[in-house]
Design a protein around this motif. Structure first.
Motif, mmCIF file in Angstrom:
data_model
loop_
_atom_site.group_PDB
_atom_site.id
_atom_site.type_symbol
_atom_site.label_atom_id
_atom_site.label_comp_id
_atom_site.label_asym_id
_atom_site.label_seq_id
_atom_site.Cartn_x
_atom_site.Cartn_y
_atom_site.Cartn_z
ATOM 1 N N GLY A 135 -14.558 15.777 4.281
ATOM 2 C CA GLY A 135 -13.399 15.133 4.892
ATOM 3 C C GLY A 135 -13.452 13.620 4.790
ATOM 4 O O GLY A 135 -12.458 12.959 4.471
ATOM 5 N N LEU A 136 -14.635 13.049 5.054
ATOM 6 C CA LEU A 136 -14.796 11.600 4.928
ATOM 7 C C LEU A 136 -14.562 11.140 3.499
ATOM 8 O O LEU A 136 -13.940 10.095 3.260
ATOM 9 C CB LEU A 136 -16.197 11.201 5.399
ATOM 10 N N PHE A 137 -15.057 11.933 2.549
ATOM 11 C CA PHE A 137 -14.882 11.519 1.168
ATOM 12 C C PHE A 137 -13.429 11.604 0.734
ATOM 13 O O PHE A 137 -12.940 10.767 -0.027
ATOM 14 C CB PHE A 137 -15.767 12.346 0.235
ATOM 15 N N LEU A 138 -12.724 12.619 1.210
ATOM 16 C CA LEU A 138 -11.296 12.685 0.928
ATOM 17 C C LEU A 138 -10.576 11.464 1.507
ATOM 18 O O LEU A 138 -9.684 10.898 0.873
ATOM 19 C CB LEU A 138 -10.715 13.971 1.510
ATOM 20 N N GLN A 139 -10.973 11.049 2.707
ATOM 21 C CA GLN A 139 -10.382 9.846 3.290
ATOM 22 C C GLN A 139 -10.703 8.613 2.448
ATOM 23 O O GLN A 139 -9.844 7.743 2.255
ATOM 24 C CB GLN A 139 -10.886 9.661 4.719
ATOM 25 N N GLY A 140 -11.934 8.530 1.949
ATOM 26 C CA GLY A 140 -12.296 7.416 1.082
ATOM 27 C C GLY A 140 -11.498 7.404 -0.202
ATOM 28 O O GLY A 140 -11.085 6.350 -0.687
ATOM 29 N N GLY A 141 -11.283 8.605 -0.767
ATOM 30 C CA GLY A 141 -10.455 8.681 -1.969
ATOM 31 C C GLY A 141 -9.036 8.213 -1.706
ATOM 32 O O GLY A 141 -8.438 7.508 -2.527
ATOM 33 N N HIS A 142 -8.486 8.572 -0.553
ATOM 34 C CA HIS A 142 -7.142 8.113 -0.192
ATOM 35 C C HIS A 142 -7.109 6.593 -0.060
ATOM 36 O O HIS A 142 -6.157 5.937 -0.502
ATOM 37 C CB HIS A 142 -6.701 8.766 1.114
ATOM 38 N N THR A 143 -8.136 6.011 0.541
ATOM 39 C CA THR A 143 -8.192 4.552 0.692
ATOM 40 C C THR A 143 -8.160 3.860 -0.670
ATOM 41 O O THR A 143 -7.411 2.894 -0.880
ATOM 42 C CB THR A 143 -9.469 4.145 1.454
ATOM 43 N N ILE A 144 -8.972 4.344 -1.601
ATOM 44 C CA ILE A 144 -9.013 3.737 -2.939
ATOM 45 C C ILE A 144 -7.675 3.899 -3.646
ATOM 46 O O ILE A 144 -7.176 2.968 -4.293
ATOM 47 C CB ILE A 144 -10.145 4.363 -3.770
#
Length: 345
Positions: A135-144
């Protein structure tokens, strides 16, 4: 974990963060297997299985065994109602949102992945922390994706550090867990391919020896070797993946890419020849595109584009591959056209 998060600096990671986050965001959801719905619900473990809902499991089968994204979405819509506490449901929906470039949906499903994972961690700390990392990584991908690498790098770096912490918690619970080793192996491999101080061999060993299901581990290893420029090893592991999922369009596409790259290099060395690898690659591109109507249109457009470029190398023609690709990509709807309606080459 091989990566020490305290050694990661924004100024070092900024040029490559987008590649890392998007690569791992895509790969983190590529870690399950289709199985008979009448059998055990856990596709990873033969002992101490965890229950996974039948609709979620059916979505696994559609996406990872058959490569049928359209059917996957149908199952996931049912899973949201019947199995609302399974975080992988939302991770898969986030990936479908990414494929359609629906960034609002990507953010929503990323948040839901994290929320449901936190709830799961109170009952199953290992899986809960695994999916907290997802979930955190998906959020990071959205940020980028939405803020760009330069502005999003400090936020993404902080997220990456939290991802590594959650995976470390899961690893302390059971370092031999096959699901953990699949997710962690994919992550370690992608980081190692982009960060010079990490070890690709260790990540490949983890995937091959400890990760399940095998065909997804083989697929990850093939991508790793492809990125490292070791095409023969990449082909070997692609063949192993195809032995278990012979009709998966994305694995067929992967093999086509590797063969096309080999053929392009051979033709550059001997311009008057047509390497056999180019012809073989064309066959695998065509096989992948036979299932174009069950894939996201953006993926179909990319496969078609690479097939077009490969055919130009074979017959030295100048087909306009870019506008032909854009015709597919810019069409209405999420899914690709049926193969007979693809632009003629």
């Amino acid at each position: 974990m091989m990566i020490n998060s305290t050694s990661l600096k924004p100024q070092k990671l900024s040029p490559m963060l987008k590649k890392i986050f998007l690569g791992i965001t895509t790969s983190l959801i590529t870690f399950s297997s289709g199985i008979d719905l009448t059998l055990a619900a856990d596709p990873f473990r033969t002992t101490d299985p965890r229950p996974i809902g039948s609709q979620t499991e059916a979505a696994f089968k559609a996406m990872f065994e058959q490569g049928n994204y359209k059917q996957t979405q149908n199952y996931l819509e049912k899973a949201k109602l019947q199995e609302p506490n399974e975080p992988l449901v939302y991770a898969l929906l986030a990936y479908l949102a990414y494929q359609s470039q629906d960034f609002n949906a990507l953010k929503s499903y990323s948040d839901q992945t994290l929320q449901s994972a936190k709830l799961l961690s109170t009952k199953d700390p290992l899986r809960g922390n695994l999916y907290i990392a997802v979930g955190l990584f998906l959020q990071g991908g959205h940020t980028i994706l939405t803020e760009g690498t330069l502005k999003g790098a400090p936020k993404a770096l902080k997220t990456l550090q939290e991802v590594l912490k959650s995976l470390n918690v899961a690893e302390k619970i059971n370092p031999n867990d096959p699901e953990l080793n699949l997710i962690q192996g994919y992550m370690d491999l992608l980081l190692s391919l982009n960060l010079p101080f990490s070890d690709s061999k260790e990540a490949i060993d983890k995937l091959e020896k400890q990760a399940k299901p095998s065909y997804l581990a083989y697929r990850g290893i093939a991508i790793g070797y492809q990125t490292l420029g070791q095409s023969e090893q990449a082909l070997d592991y692609t063949k192993k993946a195809l032995a278990q999922t012979p009709n998966h369009p994305e694995v067929l596409y992967l093999k086509a890419q590797i063969l096309a790259d080999q053929g392009e290099k051979l033709k550059a060395a001997t311009p008057n020849t047509i390497p056999a690898q180019l012809q073989e690659a064309q066959q695998y591109f065509s096989q992948a595109l036979k299932q174009s109507d069950q894939l996201p249109k953006r993926l179909v457009a990319q496969i078609f584009y690479e097939q077009c470029k490969n055919l130009n190398r074979i017959d030295n023609q100048g087909r306009p591959c870019d506008p032909l690709r854009d015709k597919i990509k810019d069409a209405d709807g999420l899914w690709g056209p049926i193969s007979s309606q693809l632009p003629p080459l």
